[in-house]
Design a protein around this motif. Sequence first.
Motif, PDB file in Angstrom:
ATOM      1  N   ASP A  29      -7.522 -48.260  12.239  1.00  0.00           N
ATOM      2  CA  ASP A  29      -7.660 -47.728  10.885  1.00  0.00           C
ATOM      3  C   ASP A  29      -7.845 -48.811   9.822  1.00  0.00           C
ATOM      4  N   ASP A  30      -7.061 -49.888   9.898  1.00  0.00           N
ATOM      5  CA  ASP A  30      -7.174 -50.924   8.861  1.00  0.00           C
ATOM      6  C   ASP A  30      -8.544 -51.610   8.903  1.00  0.00           C
ATOM      7  N   GLU A  31      -9.072 -51.816  10.089  1.00  0.00           N
ATOM      8  CA  GLU A  31     -10.395 -52.420  10.225  1.00  0.00           C
ATOM      9  C   GLU A  31     -11.475 -51.461   9.724  1.00  0.00           C
ATOM     10  N   GLU A  33     -11.119 -49.090   7.473  1.00  0.00           N
ATOM     11  CA  GLU A  33     -11.040 -49.017   6.012  1.00  0.00           C
ATOM     12  C   GLU A  33     -11.724 -50.214   5.359  1.00  0.00           C
ATOM     13  N   GLN A  34     -11.571 -51.378   5.941  1.00  0.00           N
ATOM     14  CA  GLN A  34     -12.218 -52.570   5.394  1.00  0.00           C
ATOM     15  C   GLN A  34     -13.744 -52.480   5.532  1.00  0.00           C
ATOM     16  N   LEU A  35     -14.235 -52.068   6.688  1.00  0.00           N
ATOM     17  CA  LEU A  35     -15.677 -51.927   6.894  1.00  0.00           C
ATOM     18  C   LEU A  35     -16.276 -50.876   5.954  1.00  0.00           C
ATOM     19  N   ARG A  37     -14.962 -49.962   3.000  1.00  0.00           N
ATOM     20  CA  ARG A  37     -14.863 -50.514   1.646  1.00  0.00           C
ATOM     21  C   ARG A  37     -16.016 -51.482   1.356  1.00  0.00           C
ATOM     22  N   TYR A  38     -16.432 -52.259   2.340  1.00  0.00           N
ATOM     23  CA  TYR A  38     -17.528 -53.225   2.164  1.00  0.00           C
ATOM     24  C   TYR A  38     -18.904 -52.583   2.329  1.00  0.00           C
TER      25      TYR A  38
END
Length: 69
Positions: A29-31, A33-35, A37-38
Amino acid sequence: MQIRMRTTMPGTRHGAPWPDRGETCDVPDDEAEQLIRYGAAEPVELAVEAEPSPPEAAKPARKSTRSQT
């Protein structure tokens, strides 16, 4: 979280090439969310299997209101 790649990522992820643009993959999930967001990926809406709808009850035949002569 299941994501769909919006871009082609260079390099590898855990020794394997990133999925091509438009392909999906499962990442933490954290990865994800970062992808997202970018702008490199978008979330995949997983289809939820809907419960089958009950069959419609047989409707009684309509009687004609016209008089038969």
